[in-house]
Scaffold this active site. Structure first.
Site, PDB file in Angstrom:
ATOM      1  CG  ASN A   1      -1.703   1.246   1.417  1.00 26.40           C
ATOM      2  OD1 ASN A   1      -1.809   2.045   0.488  1.00 26.40           O
ATOM      3  ND2 ASN A   1      -2.261   1.444   2.602  1.00 26.40           N
TER       4      ASN A   1
ATOM      5  CD  GLU B   1      -2.675   5.693   6.758  1.00 23.53           C
ATOM      6  OE1 GLU B   1      -2.667   5.751   5.523  1.00 23.53           O
ATOM      7  OE2 GLU B   1      -1.744   5.191   7.425  1.00 23.53           O
TER       8      GLU B   1
ATOM      9  CB  SER C   1       4.959  -1.871  12.017  1.00 22.80           C
ATOM     10  OG  SER C   1       4.623  -0.526  12.321  1.00 22.80           O
TER      11      SER C   1
ATOM     12  CG  HIS D   1      -5.855   2.202   5.176  1.00 23.87           C
ATOM     13  ND1 HIS D   1      -5.379   3.136   6.066  1.00 23.87           N
ATOM     14  CD2 HIS D   1      -4.870   1.296   5.001  1.00 23.87           C
ATOM     15  CE1 HIS D   1      -4.140   2.791   6.405  1.00 23.87           C
ATOM     16  NE2 HIS D   1      -3.801   1.686   5.769  1.00 23.87           N
TER      17      HIS D   1
ATOM     18  CE  LYS E   1       0.015   3.416   4.660  1.00 26.41           C
ATOM     19  NZ  LYS E   1       0.097   3.497   6.091  1.00 26.41           N
TER      20      LYS E   1
ATOM     21  N   GLY F   1       2.395   2.256  10.761  1.00 26.84           N
ATOM     22  CA  GLY F   1       3.393   3.322  10.632  1.00 26.84           C
ATOM     23  C   GLY F   1       4.079   3.693  11.937  1.00 26.84           C
TER      24      GLY F   1
ATOM     25  CD  GLU G   1      -3.592  -2.317   7.209  1.00 28.36           C
ATOM     26  OE1 GLU G   1      -2.515  -2.640   6.725  1.00 28.36           O
ATOM     27  OE2 GLU G   1      -4.117  -1.213   7.018  1.00 28.36           O
TER      28      GLU G   1
HETATM   29  P1  PGA Z   1       2.757   0.319   7.587  1.00 25.20           P
HETATM   30  O1  PGA Z   1       1.324   0.582   6.940  1.00 25.20           O
HETATM   31  O2  PGA Z   1       3.268  -1.008   7.064  1.00 25.20           O
HETATM   32  O3  PGA Z   1       3.604   1.460   7.157  1.00 25.20           O
HETATM   33  O4  PGA Z   1       2.564   0.266   9.085  1.00 25.20           O
HETATM   34  C1  PGA Z   1       0.415  -0.471   6.729  1.00 25.20           C
HETATM   35  C2  PGA Z   1      -0.854   0.060   6.116  1.00 25.20           C
HETATM   36  O5  PGA Z   1      -1.287   1.152   6.485  1.00 25.20           O
HETATM   37  O6  PGA Z   1      -1.463  -0.594   5.251  1.00 25.20           O
END
Ligand code: PGA
Length: 242
Positions: A5, A94, A204, A92, A7, A168, A162
């Site tokens: 992903n 976010e 992560s 997601h 982003k 992140g 997630e």
């Molecule tokens: P990350 O993000 O691996 O940077 O923690 C995962 C995601 O948001 O899909």
């Protein structure tokens, strides 16, 4: 199945460079690989994948729920299909946190995506506070049931667990904690839909922890954010066998 992903990262040139490098690093990979790229990179990336006959799934990170209309700045499922997207990430955290997306809005998007022939990667996850209060299963159950309400066939749905506190932050869930949640979701889906779907873990994920996560029985694959931006680290994760 390992999905990256990206982003809000990468211009078209950067995206194409990534795909070329990834292709050279993963030519023998047995794992199903996908990347969810920004809207602007969809057409060029999907065209390159087709031209080079790569086995790489190309998808988007969001879409609107309406078929079309006066929604300035939005992108429809049909437009995504038109530029070669095969899947879309929906729900997601976010999107839920920064753009106020509710379970019912996500539910309408899931329905529209499936109707237009897109595979859906549906994300669910709890906050740190919800986990500390022991409420993660209740939260996940609500997200899952509401986001998938009224959908009869889950053949084109993949779930991604997630935990928000792991995205992140560098704080990955332990394989055992993730396994427990995956088993819970799997049971819930079997009970409600009588179906078996793939469940990915995200939050992560790095080459250093991906192998241990994939060893868990109910972790079918990974959704990778930060570590998917670099073809080397993404290829290393892709080399892990389930
Ligand atoms: P990350 O993000 O691996 O940077 O923690 C995962 C995601 O948001 O899909």
């Amino acid at each position: 199945m390992i999905i990256g992903n990206w982003k809000m990262y990468k211009t078209v040139d950067e995206a194409l460079e990534f795909v070329k490098t990834l292709a050279s690093l993963t030519s023998k990979s047995q794992v199903e690989l996908g990347i969810a790229v920004p809207f602007t990179a969809l057409l060029p990336v999907a065209s390159m994948v087709e031209q080079l006959k790569l086995s790489l799934w190309v998808g988007a990170q969001n879409m609107h729920d309406e078929a079309e209309g006066a929604y300035t700045g939005e992108i429809s499922a049909r437009m995504l299909r038109d530029v070669g997207a095969q899947f879309v990430i929906l729900g997601h955290s976010e999107r839920r946190q920064h753009f106020g997306e509710s379970n019912s809005f996500i539910n309408r998007k899931v329905k529209r995506a499936l109707q237009e022939g897109l595979h859906v990667v549906l994300c669910v996850g709890e906050t740190r506070e919800e986990r500390e209060a022991g409420r993660e299963e209740a939260v996940l159950q609500e997200q899952l049931l509401k986001s998938l309400e009224g959908i009869k066939n889950l053949d084109e749905v993949t779930l991604a667990y997630e935990p928000i506190w792991a995205i992140g932050t560098g704080k990955v869930a332990t394989p055992a904690d993730a396994q427990k949640v995956h088993a819970f979701c799997r049971k819930l889906i079997a009970k409600r839909w009588g179906a078996e779907i793939a469940i990915l873990y995200g939050g992560s994920v790095k080459p250093e922890n991906s192998g241990a996560l994939l060893c868990e029985e109910d972790i079918d694959g990974l959704l990778v954010g930060g570590a998917s931006l670099d073809p080397d680290s993404f290829a290393k994760i892709a080399k892990e066998q389930k």
